[in-house]
Design a protein around this motif. Structure first.
Motif, PDB file in Angstrom:
ATOM      1  N   GLU A 103       0.874  -1.176   0.000  1.00 19.60           N
ATOM      2  CA  GLU A 103       0.000   0.000   0.000  1.00 19.60           C
ATOM      3  C   GLU A 103       0.906   1.220   0.000  1.00 19.60           C
ATOM      4  OE1 GLU A 103      -3.362   0.357  -0.081  1.00 19.60           O
ATOM      5  OE2 GLU A 103      -3.541  -1.818  -0.334  1.00 19.60           O
ATOM      6  N   PRO A 104       0.481   2.293  -0.668  1.00 17.08           N
ATOM      7  CA  PRO A 104       1.319   3.496  -0.643  1.00 17.08           C
ATOM      8  C   PRO A 104       1.420   4.070   0.769  1.00 17.08           C
ATOM      9  CG  PRO A 104      -0.678   3.835  -1.967  1.00 17.08           C
ATOM     10  CD  PRO A 104      -0.725   2.450  -1.452  1.00 17.08           C
ATOM     11  N   ARG A 105       2.540   4.719   1.017  1.00 17.32           N
ATOM     12  CA  ARG A 105       2.735   5.388   2.299  1.00 17.32           C
ATOM     13  C   ARG A 105       3.162   6.820   2.038  1.00 17.32           C
ATOM     14  NH1 ARG A 105       8.710   4.557   3.679  1.00 17.32           N
ATOM     15  NH2 ARG A 105       9.375   2.915   2.263  1.00 17.32           N
ATOM     16  N   GLU A 106       3.108   7.620   3.080  1.00 14.06           N
ATOM     17  CA  GLU A 106       3.465   9.030   2.941  1.00 14.06           C
ATOM     18  C   GLU A 106       4.943   9.162   2.608  1.00 14.06           C
ATOM     19  OE1 GLU A 106       3.511  13.084   5.632  1.00 14.06           O
ATOM     20  OE2 GLU A 106       2.265  11.403   6.264  1.00 14.06           O
ATOM     21  N   GLY A 107       5.217   9.958   1.592  1.00 14.80           N
ATOM     22  CA  GLY A 107       6.593  10.255   1.225  1.00 14.80           C
ATOM     23  C   GLY A 107       6.916  11.686   1.598  1.00 14.80           C
ATOM     24  N   ILE A 108       8.021  12.189   1.074  1.00 19.47           N
ATOM     25  CA  ILE A 108       8.344  13.590   1.323  1.00 19.47           C
ATOM     26  C   ILE A 108       7.879  14.430   0.136  1.00 19.47           C
ATOM     27  CG2 ILE A 108      10.326  12.962   2.758  1.00 19.47           C
ATOM     28  CD1 ILE A 108      11.984  14.241   0.339  1.00 19.47           C
ATOM     29  N   ASN A 109       7.838  15.727   0.354  1.00 13.80           N
ATOM     30  CA  ASN A 109       7.521  16.681  -0.708  1.00 13.80           C
ATOM     31  C   ASN A 109       6.149  16.433  -1.334  1.00 13.80           C
ATOM     32  OD1 ASN A 109       8.075  18.935  -2.223  1.00 13.80           O
ATOM     33  ND2 ASN A 109       9.433  17.907  -3.660  1.00 13.80           N
ATOM     34  N   ASN A 110       5.138  16.193  -0.475  1.00 14.55           N
ATOM     35  CA  ASN A 110       3.743  16.010  -0.925  1.00 14.55           C
ATOM     36  C   ASN A 110       3.565  14.842  -1.888  1.00 14.55           C
ATOM     37  OD1 ASN A 110       2.783  18.278   0.582  1.00 14.55           O
ATOM     38  ND2 ASN A 110       3.701  19.594  -0.992  1.00 14.55           N
ATOM     39  N   THR A 111       4.067  13.689  -1.491  1.00 15.28           N
ATOM     40  CA  THR A 111       3.923  12.494  -2.314  1.00 15.28           C
ATOM     41  C   THR A 111       3.443  11.321  -1.464  1.00 15.28           C
ATOM     42  OG1 THR A 111       6.224  11.791  -1.939  1.00 15.28           O
ATOM     43  CG2 THR A 111       5.784  13.128  -3.912  1.00 15.28           C
ATOM     44  N   ILE A 112       2.897  10.319  -2.148  1.00 16.13           N
ATOM     45  CA  ILE A 112       2.751   8.992  -1.574  1.00 16.13           C
ATOM     46  C   ILE A 112       3.674   8.098  -2.386  1.00 16.13           C
ATOM     47  CG2 ILE A 112       0.485   9.231  -0.504  1.00 16.13           C
ATOM     48  CD1 ILE A 112      -0.783   7.992  -2.988  1.00 16.13           C
ATOM     49  N   VAL A 113       4.260   7.103  -1.726  1.00 17.71           N
ATOM     50  CA  VAL A 113       5.319   6.324  -2.359  1.00 17.71           C
ATOM     51  C   VAL A 113       5.152   4.834  -2.092  1.00 17.71           C
ATOM     52  CG1 VAL A 113       6.950   8.249  -2.197  1.00 17.71           C
ATOM     53  CG2 VAL A 113       6.923   6.508  -0.403  1.00 17.71           C
ATOM     54  N   ALA A 114       5.813   4.046  -2.907  1.00 20.86           N
ATOM     55  CA  ALA A 114       5.914   2.596  -2.720  1.00 20.86           C
ATOM     56  C   ALA A 114       7.227   2.148  -3.367  1.00 20.86           C
ATOM     57  CB  ALA A 114       4.735   1.868  -3.348  1.00 20.86           C
ATOM     58  N   PHE A 115       7.858   1.183  -2.714  1.00 20.23           N
ATOM     59  CA  PHE A 115       9.147   0.686  -3.210  1.00 20.23           C
ATOM     60  C   PHE A 115       9.022  -0.743  -3.716  1.00 20.23           C
ATOM     61  CE2 PHE A 115      10.434   4.148  -0.506  1.00 20.23           C
ATOM     62  CZ  PHE A 115      11.572   4.664  -1.122  1.00 20.23           C
ATOM     63  N   ALA A 116       9.701  -1.011  -4.837  1.00 20.90           N
ATOM     64  CA  ALA A 116       9.832  -2.366  -5.370  1.00 20.90           C
ATOM     65  C   ALA A 116      11.160  -2.923  -4.872  1.00 20.90           C
ATOM     66  CB  ALA A 116       9.804  -2.351  -6.894  1.00 20.90           C
ATOM     67  N   HIS A 117      11.151  -4.181  -4.456  1.00 21.91           N
ATOM     68  CA  HIS A 117      12.338  -4.806  -3.871  1.00 21.91           C
ATOM     69  C   HIS A 117      13.455  -4.917  -4.911  1.00 21.91           C
ATOM     70  CE1 HIS A 117      14.865  -7.372  -1.500  1.00 21.91           C
ATOM     71  NE2 HIS A 117      14.041  -7.196  -0.481  1.00 21.91           N
ATOM     72  N   PRO A 118      14.673  -4.534  -4.524  1.00 21.13           N
ATOM     73  CA  PRO A 118      15.783  -4.582  -5.482  1.00 21.13           C
ATOM     74  C   PRO A 118      16.114  -5.982  -5.993  1.00 21.13           C
ATOM     75  CG  PRO A 118      16.566  -3.911  -3.298  1.00 21.13           C
ATOM     76  CD  PRO A 118      15.074  -3.986  -3.234  1.00 21.13           C
ATOM     77  N   LYS A 119      15.772  -7.021  -5.223  1.00 20.71           N
ATOM     78  CA  LYS A 119      16.121  -8.375  -5.689  1.00 20.71           C
ATOM     79  C   LYS A 119      15.390  -8.721  -6.984  1.00 20.71           C
ATOM     80  CE  LYS A 119      12.711 -11.070  -3.240  1.00 20.71           C
ATOM     81  NZ  LYS A 119      12.351 -12.410  -3.081  1.00 20.71           N
ATOM     82  N   ASP A 120      14.256  -8.089  -7.232  1.00 20.29           N
ATOM     83  CA  ASP A 120      13.506  -8.351  -8.461  1.00 20.29           C
ATOM     84  C   ASP A 120      13.722  -7.282  -9.528  1.00 20.29           C
ATOM     85  OD1 ASP A 120      12.398 -10.693  -7.478  1.00 20.29           O
ATOM     86  OD2 ASP A 120      10.623  -9.693  -6.686  1.00 20.29           O
ATOM     87  N   MET A 121      14.536  -6.275  -9.217  1.00 19.64           N
ATOM     88  CA  MET A 121      14.762  -5.166 -10.148  1.00 19.64           C
ATOM     89  C   MET A 121      16.255  -4.987 -10.436  1.00 19.64           C
ATOM     90  SD  MET A 121      11.645  -4.241 -10.777  1.00 19.64           S
ATOM     91  CE  MET A 121      11.870  -2.732 -11.693  1.00 19.64           C
ATOM     92  N   ASN A 122      16.926  -6.103 -10.646  1.00 20.53           N
ATOM     93  CA  ASN A 122      18.356  -6.111 -10.977  1.00 20.53           C
ATOM     94  C   ASN A 122      19.204  -5.324  -9.972  1.00 20.53           C
ATOM     95  OD1 ASN A 122      17.132  -7.218 -13.292  1.00 20.53           O
ATOM     96  ND2 ASN A 122      18.955  -6.753 -14.466  1.00 20.53           N
ATOM     97  N   SER A 123      18.907  -5.518  -8.698  1.00 24.88           N
ATOM     98  CA  SER A 123      19.655  -4.937  -7.578  1.00 24.88           C
ATOM     99  C   SER A 123      19.494  -3.421  -7.436  1.00 24.88           C
ATOM    100  CB  SER A 123      21.142  -5.280  -7.662  1.00 24.88           C
ATOM    101  OG  SER A 123      21.314  -6.685  -7.596  1.00 24.88           O
ATOM    102  N   VAL A 124      18.445  -2.856  -8.057  1.00 26.71           N
ATOM    103  CA  VAL A 124      18.172  -1.424  -7.930  1.00 26.71           C
ATOM    104  C   VAL A 124      16.863  -1.250  -7.157  1.00 26.71           C
ATOM    105  CG1 VAL A 124      17.720   0.732  -9.159  1.00 26.71           C
ATOM    106  CG2 VAL A 124      19.378  -0.918 -10.086  1.00 26.71           C
TER     107      VAL A 124
END
Length: 140
Positions: free
Chosen positions: A111-132
């Protein structure tokens, strides 16, 4: 049918021990200027965003830990200062999360969470994104 697409590259997150010192270095050597400075107690970080003067560009986000057990302090302990993540703007973050999960990408945030600078954010795990570590951000 609405198709999920990422928008512009929003920022490149860089983990640093001292955001003020690094921001001054980037201002002096690269001609960047601070456009946003925010502390997030929830995330245990201080984030300074820098951009080139008078040019639309991708931002540099300097991330300094403000607590010992933040994800940034753990990153610094393991890897030292350096690029932490790449962030893309999206129109619909929930659609983005669902799309990546449907493709077998493990999401750190379901689920999205509060980010900085008036955003909501979500992260994809680096293990599935070529270590990024990839961050999706939606302006609110």
């Amino acid at each position: 049918m609405h198709v999920f697409e990422v928008g512009n590259l929003y920022h490149v997150g860089i983990a640093v021990y001292n955001a003020t010192k690094t921001a001054k270095l980037y201002e002096k050597t690269l001609g960047l200027e601070i456009t946003h400075d925010e502390t997030s107690s929830d995330q245990g970080i201080r984030a300074i965003m820098l951009l080139p003067k008078d040019i639309k560009s991708t931002a540099i986000e300097l991330l300094e830990p403000i607590v010992q057990d933040s994800s940034i302090s753990k990153f610094l302990e393991k890897k030292g200062e350096g690029i932490h993540h790449v962030c893309y703007l999206v129109d619909d973050i929930r659609l983005g999360i669902k799309r990546l999960e449907s493709m077998g990408i493990e999401m750190i945030d379901h689920e999205p969470r509060e980010g900085i600078n008036n955003t909501i954010v979500a992260f994809a795990h680096p293990k599935d994104m070529n270590s990024v570590l990839i961050e999706l951000a939606q302006k609110i």
